[in-house]
Design an enzyme around this catalytic site. Sequence first.
Site, PDB file in Angstrom:
ATOM      1  N   MET A  11       6.875   0.692  -1.230  1.00 21.28           N
ATOM      2  CA  MET A  11       5.604  -0.004  -0.663  1.00 21.28           C
ATOM      3  C   MET A  11       5.456  -0.305  -1.959  1.00 21.28           C
ATOM      4  SD  MET A  11       4.420   1.998   2.640  1.00 21.28           S
ATOM      5  CE  MET A  11       5.373   2.306   3.472  1.00 21.28           C
ATOM      6  N   GLY A  66       0.952   2.489   0.993  1.00 21.48           N
ATOM      7  CA  GLY A  66       0.882   3.097   0.251  1.00 21.48           C
ATOM      8  C   GLY A  66      -0.935   2.964   0.396  1.00 21.48           C
ATOM      9  N   HIS A  67      -0.764   1.599  -0.333  1.00 24.47           N
ATOM     10  CA  HIS A  67      -2.629   1.886   0.329  1.00 24.47           C
ATOM     11  C   HIS A  67      -3.826   3.024   0.788  1.00 24.47           C
ATOM     12  CE1 HIS A  67      -1.533  -2.884  -1.958  1.00 24.47           C
ATOM     13  NE2 HIS A  67      -2.149  -1.610  -2.912  1.00 24.47           N
ATOM     14  N   MET A 106      -5.382  -4.725  -5.864  1.00 21.89           N
ATOM     15  CA  MET A 106      -5.306  -6.067  -5.537  1.00 21.89           C
ATOM     16  C   MET A 106      -5.244  -6.706  -3.909  1.00 21.89           C
ATOM     17  SD  MET A 106      -3.388  -6.756  -8.691  1.00 21.89           S
ATOM     18  CE  MET A 106      -2.194  -6.263  -8.239  1.00 21.89           C
ATOM     19  N   GLN A 164      -4.911  -8.683 -15.931  1.00 23.71           N
ATOM     20  CA  GLN A 164      -3.435  -8.027 -16.293  1.00 23.71           C
ATOM     21  C   GLN A 164      -2.186  -8.842 -16.320  1.00 23.71           C
ATOM     22  OE1 GLN A 164      -5.402  -5.219 -13.083  1.00 23.71           O
ATOM     23  NE2 GLN A 164      -3.111  -5.253 -12.062  1.00 23.71           N
ATOM     24  N   GLY A 188      -2.054   5.803  -6.728  1.00 21.58           N
ATOM     25  CA  GLY A 188      -1.044   5.927  -7.062  1.00 21.58           C
ATOM     26  C   GLY A 188       0.500   6.240  -8.008  1.00 21.58           C
ATOM     27  N   GLN A 189       1.040   7.013  -8.041  1.00 18.43           N
ATOM     28  CA  GLN A 189       1.902   7.741  -8.257  1.00 18.43           C
ATOM     29  C   GLN A 189       2.812   6.697  -9.018  1.00 18.43           C
ATOM     30  OE1 GLN A 189       2.935  10.000 -10.301  1.00 18.43           O
ATOM     31  NE2 GLN A 189       4.554   9.989 -11.137  1.00 18.43           N
ATOM     32  N   LYS A 190       3.225   5.542  -7.697  1.00 17.95           N
ATOM     33  CA  LYS A 190       3.892   4.463  -8.563  1.00 17.95           C
ATOM     34  C   LYS A 190       3.956   3.870  -9.455  1.00 17.95           C
ATOM     35  CE  LYS A 190       5.537   0.540  -6.723  1.00 17.95           C
ATOM     36  NZ  LYS A 190       4.710  -0.655  -7.006  1.00 17.95           N
ATOM     37  N   ASP A 191       2.399   3.777  -9.579  1.00 15.51           N
ATOM     38  CA  ASP A 191       2.428   2.809 -11.119  1.00 15.51           C
ATOM     39  C   ASP A 191       2.106   4.419 -11.872  1.00 15.51           C
ATOM     40  OD1 ASP A 191       2.279   0.435  -9.887  1.00 15.51           O
ATOM     41  OD2 ASP A 191       1.100   0.412  -9.011  1.00 15.51           O
TER      42      ASP A 191
HETATM   43  P1  AMP Z   1      -2.379  -2.568  -6.261  1.00 17.41           P
HETATM   44  O1  AMP Z   1      -2.453  -3.068  -5.307  1.00 17.41           O
HETATM   45  O2  AMP Z   1      -0.879  -2.526  -5.932  1.00 17.41           O
HETATM   46  O3  AMP Z   1      -2.861  -2.028  -7.765  1.00 17.41           O
HETATM   47  O4  AMP Z   1      -2.104  -0.650  -6.140  1.00 17.41           O
HETATM   48  C1  AMP Z   1      -3.717   0.001  -6.066  1.00 17.41           C
HETATM   49  C2  AMP Z   1      -2.881   1.244  -5.872  1.00 17.41           C
HETATM   50  O5  AMP Z   1      -2.483   1.691  -5.027  1.00 17.41           O
HETATM   51  C3  AMP Z   1      -2.303   1.788  -7.106  1.00 17.41           C
HETATM   52  O6  AMP Z   1      -3.230   3.077  -7.861  1.00 17.41           O
HETATM   53  C4  AMP Z   1      -1.282   2.237  -6.997  1.00 17.41           C
HETATM   54  O7  AMP Z   1      -0.750   2.714  -7.864  1.00 17.41           O
HETATM   55  C5  AMP Z   1      -0.878   2.618  -5.521  1.00 17.41           C
HETATM   56  N1  AMP Z   1      -0.062   1.977  -4.764  1.00 17.41           N
HETATM   57  C6  AMP Z   1       0.445   0.545  -4.211  1.00 17.41           C
HETATM   58  N2  AMP Z   1       1.528   1.168  -3.831  1.00 17.41           N
HETATM   59  C7  AMP Z   1       2.086   1.928  -3.678  1.00 17.41           C
HETATM   60  C8  AMP Z   1       2.845   3.531  -2.858  1.00 17.41           C
HETATM   61  N3  AMP Z   1       4.190   2.809  -2.829  1.00 17.41           N
HETATM   62  N4  AMP Z   1       2.866   4.295  -2.640  1.00 17.41           N
HETATM   63  C9  AMP Z   1       1.446   4.951  -2.815  1.00 17.41           C
HETATM   64  N5  AMP Z   1       0.217   3.925  -4.127  1.00 17.41           N
HETATM   65  C10 AMP Z   1       0.485   3.064  -4.097  1.00 17.41           C
END
Ligand code: AMP
Length: 278
Positions: free
Chosen positions: A180, A32-33, A26, A57, A143-146
Amino acid sequence: MIVARTRAELRAARATMGTVGFVPTMGFLHDGHLSLVGRARDENDAVVVSIFVNPTQFGPNEDLSRYPRDLERDLRLLREAGVALAFVPEPGEIYPDGFATRIDVGAIALPLEGAVRPGHFAGVATVVNKLINLVQPETIYFGQKDAQQCAVLRRMIVDLDLPVRMVVVPTMREADGLAMSSRNTYLDPQARSRATALFRALEAARDRYEDGERDAETLRRCMASVIAESGDPVIDYLSVADPETLHELDVVANGALLSLAVRFGNTRLIDNLSLRRG
Ligand code: AMP
């Protein structure tokens, strides 16, 4: 790097590439990304990243309109990271007039985030399914974060025989342990320092587990006491759940997923840690 705004531009660019690793995001990118991008680059001929703040979502009282955005910076980071193709559609490109389909992944999407954010995972599953069909990647990176999102999407990929391999990348953290997240930018300095309580709570419960504690309620109380010391934020959930089903456990016998969601003011943060079996 090619920047595609329409599905047609995306398809045309993708057709010129060999094996593709795909990272859906997003935007408002952080390390992390970029760790997902790095892994995708290591394993494929080309990396495709989507930046799309998916409206379906977000719940009616969530942060869709204020979700942080900085497309120019994101595109620069992706270029520097060696990404071949960025897909940056407008909502109308993904959801043209008449769009109606919703993917319901079933029981795994109901507890935890699904309980607090009704409809969230239907929105996630539907957009990810659509993005997989458009990008046609060999491998998709999350990411395992989610953690629950990973479980939901793995279920969807298996159940619908989607021809894609899924890789889960470890959570990247700030030096003080905070996971992150694009949403960390909402935190004022006081909330930012209190937010370290999420990871400290997970670590405290993991330490108790490693010392032999197997009673799940004791582990939940252990997390609660660390969170309570951080200015008493609103707790959406503190969970010690079966890693496969995400059902809450009474006793940890075969490992567990520790997870929590906490609100500091208007900012909702999530984090998790796996307890290995044994
Ligand atoms: P988002 O932009 O928040 O939808 O995240 C996009 C992808 O990046 C998703 O697969 C998240 O799980 C992953 N992600 C977000 N934050 C982290 C992080 N701190 N470490 C690893 N992956 C992450």
